[in-house]
Design a protein around this motif. Structure first.
Motif, PDB file in Angstrom:
ATOM      1  N   ALA A 206       0.833  -1.197   0.000  1.00  0.00           N
ATOM      2  CA  ALA A 206       0.000   0.000   0.000  1.00  0.00           C
ATOM      3  C   ALA A 206       0.871   1.253   0.000  1.00  0.00           C
ATOM      4  N   SER A 207       0.265   2.352  -0.430  1.00  0.00           N
ATOM      5  CA  SER A 207       0.989   3.619  -0.483  1.00  0.00           C
ATOM      6  C   SER A 207       1.334   4.086   0.925  1.00  0.00           C
ATOM      7  N   GLY A 208       2.443   4.767   1.035  1.00  0.00           N
ATOM      8  CA  GLY A 208       2.903   5.257   2.326  1.00  0.00           C
ATOM      9  C   GLY A 208       4.417   5.150   2.414  1.00  0.00           C
ATOM     10  N   ARG A 209       4.931   5.378   3.610  1.00  0.00           N
ATOM     11  CA  ARG A 209       6.369   5.302   3.860  1.00  0.00           C
ATOM     12  C   ARG A 209       6.643   4.165   4.831  1.00  0.00           C
ATOM     13  N   SER A 210       7.631   3.360   4.507  1.00  0.00           N
ATOM     14  CA  SER A 210       7.982   2.212   5.337  1.00  0.00           C
ATOM     15  C   SER A 210       9.495   2.054   5.340  1.00  0.00           C
ATOM     16  N   THR A 211       9.978   1.199   6.222  1.00  0.00           N
ATOM     17  CA  THR A 211      11.408   0.949   6.348  1.00  0.00           C
ATOM     18  C   THR A 211      11.655  -0.545   6.373  1.00  0.00           C
ATOM     19  N   PHE A 212      12.304  -1.049   5.323  1.00  0.00           N
ATOM     20  CA  PHE A 212      12.748  -2.430   5.288  1.00  0.00           C
ATOM     21  C   PHE A 212      14.114  -2.510   5.982  1.00  0.00           C
ATOM     22  N   THR A 213      14.642  -3.712   6.105  1.00  0.00           N
ATOM     23  CA  THR A 213      15.942  -3.934   6.733  1.00  0.00           C
ATOM     24  C   THR A 213      16.767  -4.858   5.857  1.00  0.00           C
ATOM     25  N   LEU A 214      18.004  -4.476   5.610  1.00  0.00           N
ATOM     26  CA  LEU A 214      18.937  -5.302   4.848  1.00  0.00           C
ATOM     27  C   LEU A 214      19.942  -5.886   5.832  1.00  0.00           C
ATOM     28  N   ARG A 215      19.930  -7.212   5.952  1.00  0.00           N
ATOM     29  CA  ARG A 215      20.747  -7.894   6.955  1.00  0.00           C
ATOM     30  C   ARG A 215      21.865  -8.670   6.274  1.00  0.00           C
ATOM     31  N   LEU A 216      23.064  -8.561   6.830  1.00  0.00           N
ATOM     32  CA  LEU A 216      24.244  -9.253   6.315  1.00  0.00           C
ATOM     33  C   LEU A 216      24.558 -10.428   7.218  1.00  0.00           C
ATOM     34  N   LEU A 217      24.749 -11.618   6.621  1.00  0.00           N
ATOM     35  CA  LEU A 217      25.031 -12.847   7.354  1.00  0.00           C
ATOM     36  C   LEU A 217      26.386 -13.390   6.933  1.00  0.00           C
ATOM     37  N   ASP A 218      27.090 -14.002   7.878  1.00  0.00           N
ATOM     38  CA  ASP A 218      28.358 -14.637   7.544  1.00  0.00           C
ATOM     39  C   ASP A 218      28.119 -16.069   7.082  1.00  0.00           C
ATOM     40  N   ALA A 219      29.214 -16.819   6.900  1.00  0.00           N
ATOM     41  CA  ALA A 219      29.091 -18.188   6.389  1.00  0.00           C
ATOM     42  C   ALA A 219      28.340 -19.096   7.355  1.00  0.00           C
ATOM     43  N   VAL A 224      25.827 -10.150  10.931  1.00  0.00           N
ATOM     44  CA  VAL A 224      27.032  -9.340  11.067  1.00  0.00           C
ATOM     45  C   VAL A 224      26.692  -7.855  11.100  1.00  0.00           C
ATOM     46  N   ASP A 225      25.794  -7.420  10.245  1.00  0.00           N
ATOM     47  CA  ASP A 225      25.465  -6.003  10.149  1.00  0.00           C
ATOM     48  C   ASP A 225      24.078  -5.876   9.533  1.00  0.00           C
ATOM     49  N   SER A 226      23.445  -4.749   9.767  1.00  0.00           N
ATOM     50  CA  SER A 226      22.140  -4.471   9.169  1.00  0.00           C
ATOM     51  C   SER A 226      21.999  -2.976   8.972  1.00  0.00           C
ATOM     52  N   VAL A 227      21.285  -2.602   7.936  1.00  0.00           N
ATOM     53  CA  VAL A 227      21.021  -1.193   7.642  1.00  0.00           C
ATOM     54  C   VAL A 227      19.553  -1.043   7.278  1.00  0.00           C
ATOM     55  N   PRO A 228      18.952   0.092   7.599  1.00  0.00           N
ATOM     56  CA  PRO A 228      17.566   0.329   7.173  1.00  0.00           C
ATOM     57  C   PRO A 228      17.505   0.654   5.685  1.00  0.00           C
ATOM     58  N   VAL A 229      16.435   0.240   5.056  1.00  0.00           N
ATOM     59  CA  VAL A 229      16.190   0.520   3.640  1.00  0.00           C
ATOM     60  C   VAL A 229      14.872   1.281   3.545  1.00  0.00           C
ATOM     61  N   PRO A 230      14.919   2.592   3.384  1.00  0.00           N
ATOM     62  CA  PRO A 230      13.664   3.361   3.315  1.00  0.00           C
ATOM     63  C   PRO A 230      12.962   3.145   1.979  1.00  0.00           C
ATOM     64  N   LEU A 231      11.658   3.027   2.027  1.00  0.00           N
ATOM     65  CA  LEU A 231      10.855   2.846   0.822  1.00  0.00           C
ATOM     66  C   LEU A 231       9.644   3.767   0.908  1.00  0.00           C
ATOM     67  N   GLN A 232       9.453   4.551  -0.138  1.00  0.00           N
ATOM     68  CA  GLN A 232       8.300   5.442  -0.221  1.00  0.00           C
ATOM     69  C   GLN A 232       7.425   4.999  -1.391  1.00  0.00           C
ATOM     70  N   THR A 233       6.189   4.687  -1.105  1.00  0.00           N
ATOM     71  CA  THR A 233       5.246   4.201  -2.109  1.00  0.00           C
ATOM     72  C   THR A 233       4.146   5.240  -2.276  1.00  0.00           C
ATOM     73  N   LEU A 234       3.966   5.706  -3.505  1.00  0.00           N
ATOM     74  CA  LEU A 234       2.974   6.724  -3.804  1.00  0.00           C
ATOM     75  C   LEU A 234       2.020   6.222  -4.878  1.00  0.00           C
ATOM     76  N   ASP A 235       0.759   6.544  -4.711  1.00  0.00           N
ATOM     77  CA  ASP A 235      -0.233   6.214  -5.728  1.00  0.00           C
ATOM     78  C   ASP A 235       0.039   7.024  -6.992  1.00  0.00           C
ATOM     79  N   GLN A 236      -0.006   6.353  -8.127  1.00  0.00           N
ATOM     80  CA  GLN A 236       0.236   6.998  -9.404  1.00  0.00           C
ATOM     81  C   GLN A 236      -1.038   6.923 -10.256  1.00  0.00           C
TER      82      GLN A 236
END
Length: 611
Positions: A206-219, A224-236
């Protein structure tokens, strides 16, 4: 900074005016004694000279020392002070025995003979990167941080569209990555390439603003690490689609059904010969009709059937922004190739059919997470539920394609091995594309209507007429960080920024930026910030340095590497000329000014009259 000559002229004018005032008072009375008047005039000149040398002290010979600046992560670097080395620490550095200074500019002012600078740690923060550096700069950094080093967040996305997240990591052997939705559910995962890069994808809901997460894993699959991934969804606005087919068929049927179910403004018709057609009302390809269309979809039969006037109208509409897609349900004849060549798309390849293997699905859990909750059937039964579950777990069928491609064009799709499928290129303001897939409808028949929708959604998104964009604020920072200055350009008048706390901060445009109309903004909180101007709102995401420490450190290291590369020069040895200390002259000025003040108000005591 004011030049010394202007200071001297101002003090000279003040001295002349003050001396003239004393002489005028001496003439009008009461008269001072001659020695008293001379002392006042001399002290007044002396005060002016002392004030001048306080503001512009004489140059002296200073030792060309080296200044060592401790920055964040300096405690992870092995270093030792040398002779003539003066260590100082910035506030962001770990506690040490070095003198703490508020910023680099202050450190350089306190040590005017500095001609060599050694930076220990990750490097100077953004606050100090605009400071003029000495002739020679040396940068000693610790080992690179272990985790994410680069992130490219997805642009503004329409609901239901597939978005991609590009990232790169370092320092982790056998690493993999996972993309988590705001609820913490994994929607995609993959293994990093040899260069540490990876591309993961998800589906915007759905339209709006959300924050996904990108997670890094070792073997060992440990985070190991994670960063937020901002996503903005707008109706077109729903694209206006016109489909012309040379004959009815299942490809046209399921394409039209998908367009209607998606909510597109679609009109389709297929010729059956003899001047008859099936589908919606007949459409005349006039300039007005094409101007009201965002995507024109033709096939290998309807394209060569266009008249000269219709081809000319389509060509002019292409230049004005129309998107034209040619799909091939059969071999592409010479007439169709000539028409495409006339519009600017030269097609090469034969008419031998070849299998098309699309990218395989992820595991069942990821597939369900990307699809989201299933829509319940209107009249559900046990058999309907079983058939629905079986279809949604069915394998992706092998499709059919023609090995056709266009020269000087970009890929429209990619197969499971990353090979290009189809081509598109710009034509004026519009786009012209060729999709040599004959049976995408088989995805729907096998129960994979999600992959059918994903395929056609991506194709139309690449071809459709671009939407007229309103003037937007440009953010001159790839990754805005909390606590650091962000430059916002194309700022309208009376604009303000509202942070996550709800406090609105007005933006003041810097006149020196001219037509760029840039303003500085210092976000204090991480999260979504909104630029507001009237009823228009534009959001951007500010990252927290503590929540993405590896990414923040890496960007700081790269910025300092560029800074040192541009500032490196030859150091001056021995002694250098630098301004002398100011405090002796200031002390002398205070004493002389105090004595002048006392003599100005002193009057000799008059003798008492005789009784």
């Amino acid at each position: 900074m004011i030049e010394p000559r202007w200071i001297a002229l101002a003090l000279l004018a003040i001295t002349v005016i003050g001396s003239a005032r004393l002489l005028w008072q001496q003439r009008r009375g009461p008269r001072r004694k001659g020695l008293h008047l001379v002392a006042l005039l001399v002290l007044q000149c002396a005060a002016s000279v002392l004030l001048y040398v306080t503001l512009a002290p004489p140059l002296t010979q200073a030792r060309a020392n080296r200044l060592t600046v401790l920055t964040p992560a300096a405690d992870k670097v092995q270093w030792s002070p040398a002779r003539g080395d003066t260590p100082v620490a910035l506030p962001e550095a770990a506690p040490s025995t070095a003198t703490v200074v508020p910023d680099l500019a202050t450190a350089l002012r306190l040590h005017p003979g500095t001609q060599s600078l050694r930076i220990i740690g990750d490097g100077l923060p953004a606050r100090d990167r605009d400071t003029a550096l000495p002739g020679q700069v040396q940068l000693l950094q610790p080992a690179p941080p272990r985790g994410w080093r680069a992130l490219q967040a997805p642009p503004i996305t329409a609901p239901g569209s597939v978005f991609h997240v590009h990232a790169r990591a370092q320092g982790v052997a056998g690493a993999s990555a996972e993309l988590l939705d705001p609820a913490g559910v994994v929607v995609d995962r993959g293994t990093l390439g040899s260069d540490g890069s990876i591309v993961l994808e998800g589906v915007a809901r759905a339209s709006g603003r959300s924050t996904f997460t990108l997670r890094l894993l070792d073997a060992s699959r440990h985070a190991v690490d994670s960063v937020p991934v901002p996503l903005q969804t707008l109706d077109q606005p729903a694209p206006r689609v016109l489909i012309l087919a040379g004959a009815p068929g299942p490809e046209l049927k399921y394409l039209r059904r998908w367009a209607v179910d998606t909510g597109l403004d679609v009109q389709a018709q297929a010729s059956v010969g003899g001047g008859l057609s099936l589908g919606d009302a007949p459409v005349a390809l006039t300039a007005a009709r094409l101007a009201a269309t965002d995507v024109l979809i033709l096939d290998e039969r309807s394209l060569p059937a266009l008249g000269a006037a219709q081809r000319s109208a389509v060509q002019h509409a292409l230049r004005d922004g129309l998107g034209v897609l040619v799909r091939t349900g059969g071999p592409l004849g010479d007439g169709a190739r000539q028409a495409l060549r006339g519009w600017g798309l030269t097609v090469v390849g034969n008419s031998q059919r070849a299998p098309l293997h699309l990218a395989a699905d992820a595991d069942a859990a990821l597939l369900q997470a990307r699809r989201g909750p299933q829509r319940p059937a209107t009249q559900t039964t046990t058999y309907i539920d079983e058939a629905d579950a079986a279809s949604h777990s069915a394998a992706v069928p092998v499709l059919e394609q023609f090995p056709l491609r266009a020269t000087d064009a970009s890929a429209l799709l990619h197969d499971g091995k990353g090979q290009p499928v189809g081509s598109w290129r710009g034509a004026g303001k519009g786009r012209l594309a060729l999709l040599p897939v004959t049976d995408s409808y088989r995805l729907v028949l096998s129960g994979r209507d999600d992959r059918h929708a994903e395929l056609w959604s991506g194709v139309l998104a690449s071809v459709a007429r671009p939407l007229p964009n309103a003037a937007q604020v440009r953010i001159d920072a790839p990754t805005p960080w909390a606590g650091e200055r962000v430059a916002l350009c194309n700022v309208p008048a009376a604009a303000q920024v509202r942070g996550p706390s709800g406090i609105a901060v007005p933006l003041h445009i810097d006149p020196a930026t001219g037509t760029d109309r840039c303003a500085g903004y210092w976000p204090q909180q991480a999260g979504w910030h909104q630029v507001q101007q009237g009823d228009i709102t534009q959001a951007f995401y500010v990252f927290d340095p503590a929540g993405a420490s590896a990414l923040y450190r890496q960007q700081q290291r790269e910025a300092n590497a560029l800074l040192v590369r541009d500032a490196t020069g030859s150091a001056v040895s021995g002694t250098v000329t630098a301004p002398g200390p100011r405090w002796p002259w200031l002390l002398a000025f205070v004493l002389v000014a105090g004595l002048l003040w006392w003599l100005e108000r002193w009057r000799p005591r008059m003798p008492s009259p005789a009784p």
